[in-house]
Design an enzyme around this catalytic site. Sequence first.
Site, PDB file in Angstrom:
ATOM      1  N   MET A  87      -8.962  -3.614  -2.814  1.00 20.39           N
ATOM      2  CA  MET A  87      -9.276  -1.570  -3.205  1.00 20.39           C
ATOM      3  C   MET A  87      -8.226  -0.846  -2.615  1.00 20.39           C
ATOM      4  O   MET A  87      -8.150   0.127  -2.628  1.00 20.39           O
ATOM      5  CB  MET A  87     -10.850  -1.557  -2.514  1.00 20.39           C
ATOM      6  CG  MET A  87     -11.321  -0.338  -3.556  1.00 20.39           C
ATOM      7  SD  MET A  87     -13.051  -0.680  -3.007  1.00 20.39           S
ATOM      8  CE  MET A  87     -13.190  -1.614  -2.169  1.00 20.39           C
ATOM      9  N   PRO A  88      -7.237  -1.778  -1.677  1.00 20.15           N
ATOM     10  CA  PRO A  88      -6.869  -0.846  -1.295  1.00 20.15           C
ATOM     11  C   PRO A  88      -5.513  -0.706  -1.733  1.00 20.15           C
ATOM     12  O   PRO A  88      -5.262  -0.730  -2.580  1.00 20.15           O
ATOM     13  CB  PRO A  88      -5.672  -2.401  -0.133  1.00 20.15           C
ATOM     14  CG  PRO A  88      -6.160  -3.332   0.322  1.00 20.15           C
ATOM     15  CD  PRO A  88      -7.153  -3.223  -1.467  1.00 20.15           C
ATOM     16  N   TYR A  89      -5.149   0.507  -1.606  1.00 24.63           N
ATOM     17  CA  TYR A  89      -3.663   1.856  -2.185  1.00 24.63           C
ATOM     18  C   TYR A  89      -2.871   1.879  -0.534  1.00 24.63           C
ATOM     19  O   TYR A  89      -2.908   2.287   0.306  1.00 24.63           O
ATOM     20  CB  TYR A  89      -3.924   3.682  -2.357  1.00 24.63           C
ATOM     21  CG  TYR A  89      -3.638   3.728  -2.988  1.00 24.63           C
ATOM     22  CD1 TYR A  89      -3.354   4.155  -4.393  1.00 24.63           C
ATOM     23  CD2 TYR A  89      -2.738   4.949  -2.146  1.00 24.63           C
ATOM     24  CE1 TYR A  89      -2.321   5.128  -5.181  1.00 24.63           C
ATOM     25  CE2 TYR A  89      -1.468   5.814  -2.325  1.00 24.63           C
ATOM     26  CZ  TYR A  89      -1.750   5.623  -3.644  1.00 24.63           C
ATOM     27  OH  TYR A  89      -0.881   6.501  -4.280  1.00 24.63           O
ATOM     28  N   VAL A 131      -4.325  -1.028  -5.857  1.00 25.91           N
ATOM     29  CA  VAL A 131      -3.307  -0.543  -6.271  1.00 25.91           C
ATOM     30  C   VAL A 131      -1.231  -0.344  -5.959  1.00 25.91           C
ATOM     31  O   VAL A 131      -1.822   0.141  -4.286  1.00 25.91           O
ATOM     32  CB  VAL A 131      -3.909   0.367  -6.552  1.00 25.91           C
ATOM     33  CG1 VAL A 131      -2.796   1.591  -6.812  1.00 25.91           C
ATOM     34  CG2 VAL A 131      -4.800   0.836  -7.570  1.00 25.91           C
TER      35      VAL A 131
END
Lengths: 66, 66, 66, 66, 66, 66
Positions: free
Chosen positions: E1-3, E41
């Site tokens: 889920m990191p960006y 992402v």
Amino acid sequence: MPYVNIKITNEDVTKEQKLALIKGATQLLVDVLGKNPATTVVVIDEVETDNWGIGGECVTQLRKQK
Amino acid sequence: MPYVNIKITNEDVTKEQKLALIKGATQLLVDVLGKNPATTVVVIDEVETDNWGIGGECVTQLRKQK
Amino acid sequence: MPYVNIKITNEDVTKEQKLALIKGATQLLVDVLGKNPATTVVVIDEVETDNWGIGGECVTQLRKQK
Amino acid sequence: MPYVNIKITNEDVTKEQKLALIKGATQLLVDVLGKNPATTVVVIDEVETDNWGIGGECVTQLRKQK
Amino acid sequence: MPYVNIKITNEDVTKEQKLALIKGATQLLVDVLGKNPATTVVVIDEVETDNWGIGGECVTQLRKQK
Amino acid sequence: MPYVNIKITNEDVTKEQKLALIKGATQLLVDVLGKNPATTVVVIDEVETDNWGIGGECVTQLRKQK
């Protein structure tokens, strides 16, 4: 001169892990683009799980479902 | 209508200094581009020194070395 | 070490005006917080007027109404 | 795959309101662009009122004037 | 889920280099924090050298001085 | 006063779709938090598919695989 911003959920990330992210992201820019590490900036944002959504749910809920 | 985001390390910045940043950044957009101050937004992010890296080191370490 | 991001609409901003924004924002951080200008980064994003909204309207429309 | 960042002032926003923002922003991307909700990310940043400026004033002051 | 957001100057970065940045940043989050790569992402912003300032100068000028 | 940034891939998004995103995001902030639409800003960033990665692949590749 690059600027890297890493956004992750605030879930007990240690000082050592943050340093590993900073070192790794800086090295990546050196390796791939030959950037100068001295002016490469990395900023880590830790976001509360109530404030991060994916699939229309917040991460707080998703963690409970697991 | 401009939007200015100022990211600095979280190191005892006072309310007065923040206001000076807001006023100064707003005035800069007025002076240089004739923007309307009424819709000029300034957001200041204070980032923990563990979360800010430069040269592959985090600022917490850099401050200790001085 | 500060990082300043200035978002403005893409409407014929000249190279000289951009340089004035860079110089002005850098000086602001020096004056207010005593930051080192050598590591102060300023990034200007020019956003198409179709892509900028305020009051539920895009700027392209707002410019036509004037 | 879209990424939505919502910045608001930190003024007693509830968990339920945050979830409504996450659900609403995700649905907007589905409705308008047919995006896949499963990979649509929404991040909410709550900014202290001292750190948010508009019209050259910080929001803390503006709230007092009302 | 990191960006992860990587901002670099727009100076002939190839498709292969961009892919290396995407792969490297994704792997970094897997290695350091055990994040799921499927929802990690990475967004690369290429910024014109006129729009990037450091030390109160724009990169266009700095490149000429070298 | 809220600021909403929507990042999407640059894939033939029309002016009408962008306006729908602007109107929808503005209304969301009005409905959920009672924010003033007149000072709600929405900025849409369209990112090239070579510059957007998910799962360690760039979107250009992912689109071809479909």
